[in-house]
Design an enzyme around this catalytic site. Structure first.
Site, mmCIF file in Angstrom:
data_model
loop_
_atom_site.group_PDB
_atom_site.id
_atom_site.type_symbol
_atom_site.label_atom_id
_atom_site.label_comp_id
_atom_site.label_asym_id
_atom_site.label_seq_id
_atom_site.Cartn_x
_atom_site.Cartn_y
_atom_site.Cartn_z
ATOM 1 C CG HIS A 12 6.407 2.741 -3.820
ATOM 2 N ND1 HIS A 12 5.281 2.830 -3.033
ATOM 3 C CD2 HIS A 12 7.217 3.765 -3.438
ATOM 4 C CE1 HIS A 12 5.406 3.869 -2.215
ATOM 5 N NE2 HIS A 12 6.565 4.450 -2.435
ATOM 6 C CD GLU A 15 7.995 6.214 0.483
ATOM 7 O OE1 GLU A 15 7.405 6.238 -0.618
ATOM 8 O OE2 GLU A 15 8.760 7.122 0.855
ATOM 9 C CD GLU A 70 11.114 9.704 -4.512
ATOM 10 O OE1 GLU A 70 10.869 10.699 -5.210
ATOM 11 O OE2 GLU A 70 10.263 8.829 -4.247
ATOM 12 C CG ASP A 127 2.564 0.890 -2.523
ATOM 13 O OD1 ASP A 127 3.500 0.626 -3.302
ATOM 14 O OD2 ASP A 127 2.086 2.045 -2.423
ATOM 15 C CG ASN A 174 12.860 6.784 1.988
ATOM 16 O OD1 ASN A 174 12.870 5.615 2.366
ATOM 17 N ND2 ASN A 174 11.765 7.375 1.504
HETATM 18 C C1 XIL Z 1 3.035 10.548 -2.224
HETATM 19 C C2 XIL Z 1 1.727 10.635 -1.449
HETATM 20 O O1 XIL Z 1 1.289 9.346 -1.152
HETATM 21 C C3 XIL Z 1 0.671 11.366 -2.257
HETATM 22 O O2 XIL Z 1 -0.482 11.603 -1.486
HETATM 23 C C4 XIL Z 1 1.233 12.693 -2.764
HETATM 24 O O3 XIL Z 1 0.291 13.293 -3.634
HETATM 25 C C5 XIL Z 1 2.538 12.487 -3.507
HETATM 26 O O4 XIL Z 1 3.450 11.809 -2.664
HETATM 27 N N1 XIL Z 1 7.650 8.380 -2.583
HETATM 28 C C6 XIL Z 1 7.630 9.162 -1.454
HETATM 29 C C7 XIL Z 1 6.343 9.654 -0.918
HETATM 30 O O5 XIL Z 1 8.684 9.345 -0.815
HETATM 31 O O6 XIL Z 1 6.461 10.882 -0.273
HETATM 32 C C8 XIL Z 1 5.280 9.720 -1.985
HETATM 33 O O7 XIL Z 1 4.033 10.038 -1.368
HETATM 34 C C9 XIL Z 1 5.214 8.418 -2.749
HETATM 35 C C10 XIL Z 1 6.513 8.125 -3.413
#
Ligand code: XIL
Length: 361
Positions: free
Chosen positions: A250, A278, A173, A280, A214
């Site tokens: 996401h 990641e 990020e 979802d 990422n």
């Molecule tokens: C999130 C986790 O799922 C949570 O449990 C934590 O509280 C915060 O981080 N992008 C990312 C991940 O790269 O590391 C994040 O994970 C979600 C968003």
């Protein structure tokens, strides 16, 4: 899974007797390499069965709590996934809670679990703005000292899991939505050069690990992905060991970007691996059956958008079941984002994802 695509498929169609000594080795290394022992209807039709057959990863982010306390969770994890990512256990605040003092307990647990279930591990994450321990965030370190701190953290963590982590989300990020560099401890103190340095240090610590940048909202062709594309190009020209781009993905139901596949392809055309890291797909609660059907379509499309591109290394979901998903706690009013519901029943999304992975679906 470094097998050439097709190897397993061929083996699946025309099973040959395997010498006893070899059979042991196959059991130990590749779940899919059992078609001579396992009927098509079982292991081959799991998510990991299809992924193994294509030589790609299907992964899930794993939290330490369900890993250590929920046998229904691990049963699904181990049956369906050939890769895991530490949801939190490998982040700065978990690993180095005070300077120079490391806590590996949860990360080691996950790596050990993965090893004993023939799963690969994606490491996550080493240079991110969030989940930093307070000694680091508030330490007011000089650039020189911060550089040393970052290098030593990377050397130690990547070194510890050398040969056990197949890919690292090195940089997480790093961009704003408009394509400018996002403010972070690293960016603000060290400048964009921290990215090349971090990648080089990690490469020295484990030359075999695939090193990724990422991010989220880079799935579409947009200002953010354009900026990342330009940086990736520049790093490659400079000979920096950057191997892949992680598209967090996401998503919200029904809103997959139409340019996703073409966007992933342009990164792949640079010679980089692309992975969904990641995935979802959140739904406004309560989820209607039309939304669950749409979500299934979206899971299929998302996986095809990656697998349809050369150098797609795999797809990781940010969780296994809705029971432990980060979504409800982060996106107010949303949830139901994963292919399994809170009781581990497969949702329509499971079929969508499965069909996306099955080359014959
Ligand atoms: C999130 C986790 O799922 C949570 O449990 C934590 O509280 C915060 O981080 N992008 C990312 C991940 O790269 O590391 C994040 O994970 C979600 C968003």
């Amino acid at each position: 899974m470094s097998h050439a695509p097709g190897t397993h498929r061929r083996r699946r169609r025309a099973p040959r007797p395997v010498p006893l000594a070899l059979a042991g080795a196959l059991v130990a290394t590749a779940a899919v390499a059992l078609p001579h022992l396992t009927p098509e209807a079982s292991a081959a039709t799991t998510l990991r069965g299809y992924a193994d057959g294509r030589g790609v990863r299907i992964g899930a982010a794993v939290g330490d709590t369900p890993l250590t306390s929920d046998a229904s969770y691990t049963a699904v994890l181990d049956r369906e996934f050939n890769s895991v990512t530490a949801e939190n256990a490998m982040k700065w605040d978990a690993v180095e809670p005070s300077r120079g003092s490391f806590n590996w307990a949860a990360a080691d647990r996950l790596v050990a679990h993965a090893t004993s279930h023939n799963q690969g591990v994606r490491g996550h994450t080493l240079a991110w703005y969030a989940q930093l321990p307070s000694w680091l965030k508030n330490g007011n370190f000089s650039a020189t000292e911060l550089n040393t701190i970052l290098k030593s953290h990377i050397d130690t963590e990547v070194g510890r899991y050398k040969g056990k982590v197949y890919a690292w989300d090195m940089i997480n990020e790093a961009f704003n939505e408009d394509g400018s560099m996002r403010s972070s401890l690293w960016q603000d103190k060290l400048g964009t050069g921290y990215i090349a340095n971090a990648l080089r240090w990690a490469y020295t610590a484990d030359p075999a690990a695939r090193l990724y940048i990422n991010d989220y909202n880079i799935e579409a062709d947009n200002a953010k992905s354009d900026a990342l594309y330009a940086l990736a190009q520049q790093l490659l020209v400079q000979g920096v060991p950057l191997h892949g781009i992680g598209f967090q993905s996401h998503f919200e139901v029904g809103k997959l970007p139409t340019s996703m596949k073409a966007n992933l392809k342009r990164f792949s055309d640079l010679g980089l691996e692309v992975s969904i890291t990641e995935l979802d797909i959140r739904i406004p609660l309560p989820a209607s059956s039309a939304e669950l059907t749409q979500q299934s379509t979206d899971y299929k499309s998302a996986s095809e958008n990656c697998l349809g591109v050369p150098r797609c290394a795999g797809i990781t979901l940010w969780g296994v079941s809705d029971k432990y998903s980060w979504v409800p706690g982060t996106f107010n009013g949303y949830g139901a984002a994963l292919p399994y519901n809170e009781s581990y029943a497969a949702k329509p999304a499971y079929t969508g994802l499965s069909n996306g992975l099955d080359p014959n679906a």
